[in-house]
Scaffold this active site. Structure first.
Site, mmCIF file in Angstrom:
data_model
loop_
_atom_site.group_PDB
_atom_site.id
_atom_site.type_symbol
_atom_site.label_atom_id
_atom_site.label_comp_id
_atom_site.label_asym_id
_atom_site.label_seq_id
_atom_site.Cartn_x
_atom_site.Cartn_y
_atom_site.Cartn_z
ATOM 1 N N ASP A 59 0.769 -1.403 -0.505
ATOM 2 C CA ASP A 59 -0.089 -0.038 0.142
ATOM 3 C C ASP A 59 0.915 1.005 -0.071
ATOM 4 O O ASP A 59 1.583 1.694 1.158
ATOM 5 C CB ASP A 59 -1.294 -0.002 1.484
ATOM 6 C CG ASP A 59 -2.475 1.563 0.989
ATOM 7 O OD1 ASP A 59 -1.518 2.047 0.307
ATOM 8 O OD2 ASP A 59 -2.195 1.251 2.276
ATOM 9 N N VAL A 60 0.709 2.253 -1.178
ATOM 10 C CA VAL A 60 1.879 3.026 -0.989
ATOM 11 C C VAL A 60 1.786 4.583 -0.525
ATOM 12 O O VAL A 60 1.737 4.685 -0.091
ATOM 13 C CB VAL A 60 1.730 3.486 -2.245
ATOM 14 C CG1 VAL A 60 2.602 2.834 -3.562
ATOM 15 C CG2 VAL A 60 0.258 4.122 -2.829
ATOM 16 N N ASN A 86 3.793 4.915 -10.605
ATOM 17 C CA ASN A 86 2.663 4.854 -11.317
ATOM 18 C C ASN A 86 1.360 5.015 -10.487
ATOM 19 O O ASN A 86 0.453 4.726 -10.988
ATOM 20 C CB ASN A 86 2.194 3.212 -12.183
ATOM 21 C CG ASN A 86 1.330 2.818 -12.827
ATOM 22 O OD1 ASN A 86 1.464 3.804 -13.358
ATOM 23 N ND2 ASN A 86 1.021 2.396 -12.234
ATOM 24 N N TYR A 154 -8.714 14.282 -7.599
ATOM 25 C CA TYR A 154 -7.566 13.907 -8.499
ATOM 26 C C TYR A 154 -6.109 15.004 -9.367
ATOM 27 O O TYR A 154 -5.584 14.317 -9.656
ATOM 28 C CB TYR A 154 -8.019 12.902 -9.969
ATOM 29 C CG TYR A 154 -7.290 12.592 -10.934
ATOM 30 C CD1 TYR A 154 -7.229 11.006 -10.621
ATOM 31 C CD2 TYR A 154 -6.903 12.502 -11.915
ATOM 32 C CE1 TYR A 154 -5.727 10.293 -10.934
ATOM 33 C CE2 TYR A 154 -6.158 11.991 -12.966
ATOM 34 C CZ TYR A 154 -5.471 10.769 -12.335
ATOM 35 O OH TYR A 154 -4.872 9.474 -13.128
ATOM 36 N N LYS A 158 -2.444 16.025 -9.407
ATOM 37 C CA LYS A 158 -1.428 15.580 -10.492
ATOM 38 C C LYS A 158 -1.224 16.420 -10.678
ATOM 39 O O LYS A 158 0.549 16.777 -11.414
ATOM 40 C CB LYS A 158 -2.071 15.043 -11.919
ATOM 41 C CG LYS A 158 -3.121 13.629 -11.709
ATOM 42 C CD LYS A 158 -1.598 12.242 -11.125
ATOM 43 C CE LYS A 158 -1.942 11.191 -11.080
ATOM 44 N NZ LYS A 158 -1.006 10.264 -10.943
#
Length: 249
Positions: A59-60, A86, A154, A158
């Protein structure tokens, strides 16, 4: 110990991560596959030669798990030459004032903090190894440049990834760590299939959008990965040619 180049790919079980991992393995790289679910990781690993792939459920959003991921990569292969940073997540398309705070925090935890944890651990390993250095490719997305309607969580993360890429590229110079970013538009993943049925456009109309084969993205990652460390692709945009992005769509 492997004599091939060593890559860590997060979000490797599906979509863009899977395509990149398969492209790297086909080219002879050994790949450490990270993702939350072990079953998809094992499916990707089944395409590798013996000893060429290592599946590490991760789990990043958990910094301790990310450190364990990189420790496992070094224990298995001795070094890390590439991180494809990613892993990411999205949020439902809802008006800003209706977005739950928990949803906002989850997107930030994965897309921004998780990407930082992975980048930080890659720096730790790449600085210490001999020969020193390596390459990091962050997955930015078209949303690093231009938002879709009702995508504030999101898109914000980003946009932040772009700043992370630029800063890490600057800070990595003295350690021979090359940092770049790939921005992908409408790759044909399972999550993107809904766009062929219709996606909300900026002027309020729902319209279908074209997709490109996700394997094209894998080849783009492979191209960036195979550059000598004296060269870097800082930003690489690969997109479905007819998607609504350039100009007014």
């Amino acid at each position: 110990m492997s004599k091939s180049k060593i890559a860590v790919v997060t979000g490797a079980g599906t979509g863009i991560g899977r395509a990149a991992a398969l492209a790297l393995m086909k080219d002879g790289w050994s790949v450490v596959l990270a993702g939350r679910r072990v079953e998809p990781l094992n499916e990707v690993a089944s395409h590798a030669a013996p000893g060429q792939a290592l599946a590490v459920p991760t789990d990043v959003a958990d910094p301790a798990a990310v450190r364990a991921l990189f420790d496992a990569a070094v224990a298995q292969y001795g070094r890390v030459d590439l991180l494809f940073n990613n892993a990411g997540t999205g949020a439902p398309a809802v008006p800003i004032d209706e977005l739950p705070i928990e949803t906002w925090r989850n997107v930030v935890d994965v897309n921004l903090s998780g990407m930082f944890y992975c980048l930080q651990q890659a720096f730790r390993v790449m600085r210490a190894q001999s020969p020193q250095g390596g390459r990091i490719i962050n997955n930015g997305s078209i949303s690093a440049h231009t938002p879709r309607p009702m995508s504030i969580a999101y898109t914000s993360t980003k946009h932040a990834v772009m700043g992370m890429t630029r800063t890490a590229a600057l800070d990595g110079r003295k350690y021979d760590i090359a940092v770049g970013q790939i921005d992908v538009g409408n790759a044909g993943t399972e999550l993107a299939q809904r766009m062929t049925q219709g996606a909300m456009q900026a002027h309020g109309v729902v319209a279908p959008e074209p997709l490109m084969d996700v394997d094209i993205v894998g080849q783009s990652v492979l191209y960036m990965a195979n550059l000598p460390l004296e060269a870097n692709v800082l930003f690489h945009t690969v997109m479905a040619t007819k998607m609504p992005f350039v100009g007014r769509g």
